[in-house]
Design a protein around this motif. Structure first.
Motif, PDB file in Angstrom:
ATOM      1  N   VAL A 106     -18.462 -54.609-100.010  1.00  0.00           N
ATOM      2  CA  VAL A 106     -17.317 -54.570-100.927  1.00  0.00           C
ATOM      3  C   VAL A 106     -17.794 -54.737-102.367  1.00  0.00           C
ATOM      4  O   VAL A 106     -17.397 -53.992-103.271  1.00  0.00           O
ATOM      5  CB  VAL A 106     -16.289 -55.672-100.557  1.00  0.00           C
TER       6      VAL A 106
ATOM      7  N   MET B  90      -9.643 -60.559-107.446  1.00  0.00           N
ATOM      8  CA  MET B  90     -10.649 -60.220-106.433  1.00  0.00           C
ATOM      9  C   MET B  90     -11.570 -61.401-106.178  1.00  0.00           C
ATOM     10  O   MET B  90     -11.848 -61.755-105.040  1.00  0.00           O
ATOM     11  CB  MET B  90     -11.500 -59.030-106.900  1.00  0.00           C
TER      12      MET B  90
ATOM     13  N   ARG C 236     -19.627 -51.604-103.595  1.00  0.00           N
ATOM     14  CA  ARG C 236     -18.722 -50.470-103.802  1.00  0.00           C
ATOM     15  C   ARG C 236     -17.851 -50.681-105.033  1.00  0.00           C
ATOM     16  O   ARG C 236     -17.590 -49.738-105.772  1.00  0.00           O
ATOM     17  CB  ARG C 236     -17.860 -50.258-102.564  1.00  0.00           C
ATOM     18  N   LEU C 237     -17.419 -51.920-105.224  1.00  0.00           N
ATOM     19  CA  LEU C 237     -16.606 -52.193-106.411  1.00  0.00           C
ATOM     20  C   LEU C 237     -17.408 -51.934-107.675  1.00  0.00           C
ATOM     21  O   LEU C 237     -16.916 -51.367-108.646  1.00  0.00           O
ATOM     22  CB  LEU C 237     -16.133 -53.645-106.409  1.00  0.00           C
TER      23      LEU C 237
ATOM     24  N   ARG D 270     -16.715 -49.805-113.459  1.00  0.00           N
ATOM     25  CA  ARG D 270     -17.090 -49.320-114.796  1.00  0.00           C
ATOM     26  C   ARG D 270     -16.188 -49.925-115.860  1.00  0.00           C
ATOM     27  O   ARG D 270     -16.643 -50.273-116.953  1.00  0.00           O
ATOM     28  CB  ARG D 270     -16.997 -47.793-114.856  1.00  0.00           C
ATOM     29  N   ALA D 271     -14.893 -50.051-115.528  1.00  0.00           N
ATOM     30  CA  ALA D 271     -13.974 -50.645-116.498  1.00  0.00           C
ATOM     31  C   ALA D 271     -14.376 -52.098-116.773  1.00  0.00           C
ATOM     32  O   ALA D 271     -14.333 -52.544-117.920  1.00  0.00           O
ATOM     33  CB  ALA D 271     -12.547 -50.569-115.978  1.00  0.00           C
TER      34      ALA D 271
ATOM     35  N   ILE E 214     -16.596 -43.796-118.511  1.00  0.00           N
ATOM     36  CA  ILE E 214     -15.583 -44.819-118.798  1.00  0.00           C
ATOM     37  C   ILE E 214     -14.421 -44.198-119.567  1.00  0.00           C
ATOM     38  O   ILE E 214     -13.264 -44.553-119.367  1.00  0.00           O
ATOM     39  CB  ILE E 214     -16.216 -46.006-119.553  1.00  0.00           C
TER      40      ILE E 214
ATOM     41  N   SER F   4     -17.677 -48.176-109.025  1.00  0.00           N
ATOM     42  CA  SER F   4     -16.395 -47.475-108.934  1.00  0.00           C
ATOM     43  C   SER F   4     -15.776 -47.407-110.319  1.00  0.00           C
ATOM     44  O   SER F   4     -16.305 -47.961-111.281  1.00  0.00           O
ATOM     45  CB  SER F   4     -15.452 -48.234-107.999  1.00  0.00           C
ATOM     46  N   ARG F   5     -14.646 -46.753-110.379  1.00  0.00           N
ATOM     47  CA  ARG F   5     -13.921 -46.647-111.643  1.00  0.00           C
ATOM     48  C   ARG F   5     -13.583 -48.045-112.170  1.00  0.00           C
ATOM     49  O   ARG F   5     -13.718 -48.313-113.360  1.00  0.00           O
ATOM     50  CB  ARG F   5     -12.652 -45.837-111.386  1.00  0.00           C
ATOM     51  N   ILE F   6     -13.162 -48.924-111.267  1.00  0.00           N
ATOM     52  CA  ILE F   6     -12.814 -50.277-111.671  1.00  0.00           C
ATOM     53  C   ILE F   6     -14.065 -51.030-112.135  1.00  0.00           C
ATOM     54  O   ILE F   6     -14.047 -51.728-113.151  1.00  0.00           O
ATOM     55  CB  ILE F   6     -12.150 -51.033-110.495  1.00  0.00           C
TER      56      ILE F   6
ATOM     57  N   LEU G 164      -7.405 -58.226-112.398  1.00  0.00           N
ATOM     58  CA  LEU G 164      -7.911 -57.699-111.135  1.00  0.00           C
ATOM     59  C   LEU G 164      -9.216 -58.404-110.758  1.00  0.00           C
ATOM     60  O   LEU G 164      -9.430 -58.748-109.594  1.00  0.00           O
ATOM     61  CB  LEU G 164      -8.155 -56.196-111.307  1.00  0.00           C
TER      62      LEU G 164
ATOM     63  N   ARG H 180     -13.804 -46.355 -99.948  1.00  0.00           N
ATOM     64  CA  ARG H 180     -14.418 -45.049-100.262  1.00  0.00           C
ATOM     65  C   ARG H 180     -13.625 -43.912 -99.625  1.00  0.00           C
ATOM     66  O   ARG H 180     -14.171 -43.119 -98.857  1.00  0.00           O
ATOM     67  CB  ARG H 180     -15.869 -44.984 -99.781  1.00  0.00           C
TER      68      ARG H 180
ATOM     69  N   ILE I 196      -8.404 -48.420-121.517  1.00  0.00           N
ATOM     70  CA  ILE I 196      -8.475 -49.367-120.405  1.00  0.00           C
ATOM     71  C   ILE I 196      -7.497 -50.508-120.668  1.00  0.00           C
ATOM     72  O   ILE I 196      -7.563 -51.157-121.716  1.00  0.00           O
ATOM     73  CB  ILE I 196      -9.913 -49.901-120.236  1.00  0.00           C
ATOM     74  N   ASP I 197      -6.586 -50.723-119.734  1.00  0.00           N
ATOM     75  CA  ASP I 197      -5.635 -51.818-119.857  1.00  0.00           C
ATOM     76  C   ASP I 197      -6.397 -53.100-119.516  1.00  0.00           C
ATOM     77  O   ASP I 197      -6.505 -53.483-118.356  1.00  0.00           O
ATOM     78  CB  ASP I 197      -4.478 -51.585-118.886  1.00  0.00           C
TER      79      ASP I 197
ATOM     80  N   GLU J 225     -17.410 -53.303-116.607  1.00  0.00           N
ATOM     81  CA  GLU J 225     -18.601 -53.229-117.455  1.00  0.00           C
ATOM     82  C   GLU J 225     -18.210 -52.964-118.901  1.00  0.00           C
ATOM     83  O   GLU J 225     -18.751 -53.556-119.825  1.00  0.00           O
ATOM     84  CB  GLU J 225     -19.524 -52.106-116.974  1.00  0.00           C
ATOM     85  N   ALA J 226     -17.259 -52.057-119.064  1.00  0.00           N
ATOM     86  CA  ALA J 226     -16.827 -51.691-120.419  1.00  0.00           C
ATOM     87  C   ALA J 226     -16.252 -52.918-121.131  1.00  0.00           C
ATOM     88  O   ALA J 226     -16.567 -53.175-122.296  1.00  0.00           O
ATOM     89  CB  ALA J 226     -15.782 -50.581-120.356  1.00  0.00           C
TER      90      ALA J 226
ATOM     91  N   ILE K 225      -7.074 -55.118-115.895  1.00  0.00           N
ATOM     92  CA  ILE K 225      -8.380 -55.014-115.254  1.00  0.00           C
ATOM     93  C   ILE K 225      -9.047 -56.381-115.137  1.00  0.00           C
ATOM     94  O   ILE K 225      -9.707 -56.694-114.145  1.00  0.00           O
ATOM     95  CB  ILE K 225      -9.268 -54.028-116.064  1.00  0.00           C
TER      96      ILE K 225
ATOM     97  N   PHE L  37     -20.699 -48.596-125.496  1.00  0.00           N
ATOM     98  CA  PHE L  37     -21.075 -49.625-124.531  1.00  0.00           C
ATOM     99  C   PHE L  37     -22.598 -49.570-124.473  1.00  0.00           C
ATOM    100  O   PHE L  37     -23.189 -48.840-123.686  1.00  0.00           O
ATOM    101  CB  PHE L  37     -20.409 -49.364-123.187  1.00  0.00           C
TER     102      PHE L  37
ATOM    103  N   ASP M 244      -4.496 -49.335-125.435  1.00  0.00           N
ATOM    104  CA  ASP M 244      -4.720 -48.521-124.240  1.00  0.00           C
ATOM    105  C   ASP M 244      -3.537 -47.595-123.969  1.00  0.00           C
ATOM    106  O   ASP M 244      -3.704 -46.481-123.479  1.00  0.00           O
ATOM    107  CB  ASP M 244      -5.006 -49.410-123.021  1.00  0.00           C
TER     108      ASP M 244
ATOM    109  N   HIS N 252     -11.482 -43.061-117.591  1.00  0.00           N
ATOM    110  CA  HIS N 252     -10.671 -44.083-116.906  1.00  0.00           C
ATOM    111  C   HIS N 252      -9.180 -43.798-116.999  1.00  0.00           C
ATOM    112  O   HIS N 252      -8.458 -43.822-116.012  1.00  0.00           O
ATOM    113  CB  HIS N 252     -10.975 -45.457-117.513  1.00  0.00           C
TER     114      HIS N 252
END
Lengths: 354, 299
Positions: free
Chosen positions: A196, A236, A199-200, A207-208, B140, A203-205, A232, B156, A224-225, A210-211, A229, B129, B112, B143
C-alpha cells in the motif's frame, strides 16, 4: 560475470528472503519465546512507522502525536473484544472499524491544524497526542468507558472460529506456539502495508504529497487542493495507526494508557528518520533496528557488566538511552537523510551542504 | 472535446504531421481558429483594490483581456504587477472589485480552484519542485485534470493505470513542446536557468489553462534564450492559449504583446497597443522621470 545482474538473481533473492522470514520465528523460538514476541512487536512498530511515513515522509508534515492513533485503534479493539463491555466481535470486523475511527481522529486533528506549518504543526500534534492519552486515563467517570489507568485486560486474541492465535497447536507435526502464529499473520498484514505504501508513493496522490512537501504555494497554484491532500495524508497515516493499535491490543491481551505516551511517538518518529524518511525500505530497516537493538542490549549489557565487575553498575535502560542518543548524533553527522535515504531527501540535504 | 477525455480514450496520434502538432498543443481543441484573436473577453477585471496595511498596492485597476491575446503588464519596480498577479491567482484576496474569468467570478476562490478554472501561472523567482525530476514536475501539473484517488492507487485499478500512463505521455509531450524533452529525468533544480523557466511553463501548460500568466519569464535570460522564449510564447498563443505577461524586457514586450497595460504606484496609467503606449507621456514619465519625459515627447 556479476551474479547479481542475472535475471534470476532477483527471484532467487526474493525466495531467500521469503524462506528466511518464514523460518525466522522458529530460529528465534529456540533462543526463547520472548524473542518471537519481540519480533512481533518489531513488525507492529514497522507497520506503525509505515503509517507515520505517509504523514512525515511523503507529505512532510511533522506529527509528534502519532501514537494517539495507535492508542485509539488499541482501545477500539479492546472495547469491542473484551469482557469490559462484554462485546466479542471477530478481529477482522474490528480492525477495519479501528482503522475508520482512527482515520476520523486523524481528520479531527488535521482539519484545524492544516494551516500550520513546521514547528507549529509539531507542537499542536504533540498536544493532541497528550490529550488523547489524558482522555484515555480519565474516561472512567462518570461512565466507565476506558477503565482509566487500570487499563483493559482479558482482551480477545485473534481467532477464526475455534482456531485461536493465542494457543499452542501442533500442525503437521510442528509445534506452533501462539506468538509464532501471530508472527505469520502480522507478517502478511505488514507485507500488505508495504505494498500500500509503495503504491501510494507512486501515484497521483503520492506526487501531490511530494509537491506539497517541496513547495506548498507552487502546489496550490498548480491546482492541488492542499487542504484536502494533507488531510488525506493524516487520515491514511492515522488508519495505519488504528490497525496497528488493534493488533497490539490483541497480542498483548492487556492495554493501558501507559503504552501510548509521548516517548512512543518519538520512538516511531525516530524509526522513520533513522531509516530514511520517504523511503519505504529505509523505514522498514529503521523500525526493525530500533526494535531489536535495544532488546539485544537488554540481554547482553547486564550479563557483561556482571562478568566484568561482578555487579550491574549502569542500568540497561540507561545504557540504552545513552546509545540511542549517541546513535542519533552520529546519524545527524554522517547520514542525515537516514540509513537508506530516499533519492529526493538526499538531494534536499545535499543542497544545504553547498 | 477536452484533452483529458481524448487521453483517457487512449486514441493513438494521427499520422498527419500537422494534426500531430495540433494535438500536442495545450488547448488546441478548446477553441476554433477563428475565435483565437478578438474572440471576446476572457478576463475582465473591475475596480480592483488591494491594500497591505496602509499601503494601497493596487488602486481601482480595471482591464479586459481578450481571448487569444498576448496581454502585457508592465510598470516600474514596485508598481504592483506581481501583486496583481497574486490577487488574480488567489494567493492574496482582493479587497474590493474582482475578476470575471470566462464569464465566472473568481473573487474569493482558492489558488487551486482558480487553476481548475483555467488560469495557470509561473513565478517571478522560479518555484519548481526542485528535488523532483523535470518529468515529475510536469506530471504534478496534470493533477488538476485527473482524478485517481487513494483506493485507485492502492488497488491499481485499470482506470488508474490508464490514467497514469496518459499523465506520463502528456507530460513527455509537453516537455517536448517547450523543447526540453531530453531533460525529462534530470532533477529540476540542476537544470540550466533557461530550461527551468521552460519547465515551469510546461508545468503550467499541463493544467490545460485557458490563460497562461507568466511572471517575468525572460528575467535572467540572454538574447538567444529570449528569442527562443518569444517563439515558444507565440506558438502557445497560436495554439489557442491566451497569455498574460509581466516582463521587464521591453523589446520582448513590445514585439510580442497585442496590448499592454502600464501600472505605476498601483494605478493604471495607460493601456493599448505597444506603439501607442510607448509614446504616452505618462508612461515615459513613470519610467524615466518627469524632466526627461518633457524632452522625450518633443521631437
Amino acid at each position: 560475470m556479476n551474479i547479481f545482474a542475472h535475471p534470476r538473481a532477483k527471484w532467487v533473492g526474493f525466495a531467500l528472503i521469503a524462506i528466511a522470514l518464514i523460518g525466522l520465528p522458529f530460529a528465534l523460538a529456540s533462543a526463547g519465546t520472548a524473542w518471537v514476541r519481540i519480533a512481533n512487536l518489531a513488525i507492529l512498530f514497522t507497520f506503525l512507522s509505515l503509517g507515520l511515513n505517509i504523514v512525515v515522509g511523503f507529505a512532510g508534515l511533522l506529527d509528534l502525536g502519532y501514537i494517539a492513533f495507535y492508542g485509539v485503534g488499541a482501545y477500539v479493539y479492546a472495547l469491542l473484544a473484551s469482557p469490559h463491555f462484554d462485546l466479542h466481535l471477530p478481529f477482522w470486523v474490528i480492525l477495519p472499524i479501528g482503522a475508520l475511527v482512527a482515520c476520523l481522529f486523524g481528520v479531527l486533528l488535521g482539519a484545524p491544524t492544516l494551516k500550520l506549518r513546521g514547528d507549529y504543526l509539531a507542537i499542536v500534534t504533540l498536544g493532541f497526542g497528550e490529550i488523547v492519552r489524558i482522555f484515555l486515563n480519565n474516561l472512567s467517570q462518570p461512565i466507565n468507558i476506558t477503565n482509566g489507568p487500570q487499563g483493559i485486560s482479558r482482551i480477545d486474541p485473534f481467532s477464526f472460529g475455534s482456531f485461536s492465535f493465542s494457543q499452542n497447536e501442533i500442525i503437521l507435526g510442528i509445534d506452533f506456539s501462539g506468538p509464532i502464529k501471530y508472527y505469520y499473520i502480522l507478517l502478511v498484514i505488514l507485507l500488505l502495508a508495504i505494498v500500500v505504501n509503495l503504491r501510494l508513493q507512486h501515484s497521483r496522490i503520492g506526487r501531490a504529497w511530494e509537491a506539497i512537501r517541496e513547495d506548498e504555494t507552487a502546489a496550490r497554484a498548480m491546482g492541488i487542493d492542499t487542504t484536502r491532500i494533507k488531510l488525506l495524508a493524516f487520515a491514511m497515516g492515522a488508519s495505519f495507526g488504528g490497525v496497528a493499535g488493534g493488533m497490539f491490543a490483541a497480542i498483548q491481551g492487556f492495554i493501558s494508557p501507559e503504552s501510548f505516551v509521548l516517548v512512543e511517538s518519538i520512538m516511531v518518529l525516530s524509526m522513520v528518520v533513522l531509516g530514511g524518511m520517504g523511503n519505504v525500505w529505509g523505514v522498514v530497516l529503521g523500525a526493525v533496528l530500533l526494535s531489536f537493538v535495544p532488546e539485544l542490549l537488554r540481554y547482553t549489557v547486564e550479563p557483561l557488566q556482571k562478568s566484568l565487575f561482578g555487579r550491574s553498575i549502569i542500568e540497561p535502560e540507561v545504557i540504552r538511552m545513552l546509545l540511542f542518543g549517541l546513535a542519533l548524533v552520529l546519524m545527524m553527522l554522517y547520514r542525515p537523510a537516514g540509513l537508506l535515504p530516499s533519492a529526493i531527501r538526499k538531494r534536499e540535504l545535499a543542497k544545504t551542504d553547498k | 472535446m477536452s484533452d483529458r477525455q481524448e487521453q483517457g480514450a487512449g486514441a493513438p496520434p494521427g499520422p498527419d504531421a500537422t494534426e500531430l502538432d495540433r494535438r500536442r498543443t495545450p488547448t488546441a481543441q478548446m477553441q476554433e481558429p477563428g475565435q483565437r484573436i478578438g474572440g471576446g473577453a476572457l478576463l475582465e477585471c473591475t475596480e480592483l483594490d488591494k491594500r497591505f496595511g496602509g499601503v494601497l498596492a493596487l488602486a481601482e485597476v480595471g482591464f479586459t483581456i481578450n481571448r487569444g491575446e498576448i496581454y502585457g503588464l508592465i510598470g516600474p519596480n514596485g508598481a504592483g504587477k506581481t501583486t496583481l498577479f497574486n490577487t488574480l491567482t488567489g494567493i492574496y484576496p482582493c479587497d474590493t472589485g474582482g475578476f470575471r474569468f470566462d464569464g465566472e467570478p473568481l473573487a474569493g476562490l482558492r489558488p487551486d480552484q482558480i487553476a481548475a478554472r483555467g488560469i495557470a501561472r509561473t513565478f517571478q523567482n522560479i518555484r519548481l519542485f526542485g528535488n523532483l525530476s523535470a518529468l515529475d514536475n510536469v506530471m504534478i501539473g496534470r493533477h488538476v485534470r485527473t482524478r485517481a484517488g487513494v483506493f485507485g492507487a492502492i488497488l491499481r485499478t485499470r482506470a488508474t493505470l490508464e490514467e497514469e500512463a496518459a499523465i506520463e505521455k502528456r507530460a513527455l509531450e509537453l516537455l517536448g513542446y517547450v523543447g526540453i524533452a531530453a531533460r525529462a529525468n534530470d532533477v529540476a533544480r540542476q537544470l540550466p536557468y533557461g530550461d527551468q523557466r521552460r519547465l515551469e511553463i510546461a508545468r503550467a501548460l499541463a493544467t490545460e489553462p485557458k490563460m497562461l500568466a507568466l511572471d517575468e519569464p525572460a528575467a535572467g535570460m540572454n538574447a538567444t534564450e529570449t528569442l527562443e522564449l518569444r517563439k515558444l510564447l507565440e506558438r502557445i498563443r497560436a495554439d489557442g492559449t491566451t497569455i498574460l505577461l509581466i516582463e521587464h524586457d521591453m523589446k520582448l514586450v513590445m514585439g510580442l504583446c497585442d496590448r499592454v497595460l502600464v501600472l505605476d504606484y498601483g494605478r493604471r496609467i495607460a493601456e493599448g497597443p505597444p506603439r501607442e503606449v510607448q509614446r504616452d507621456p505618462r508612461v515615459i514619465e513613470a519610467y524615466l522621470g518627469g524632466a526627461v519625459a518633457d524632452g522625450a515627447v518633443t521631437p
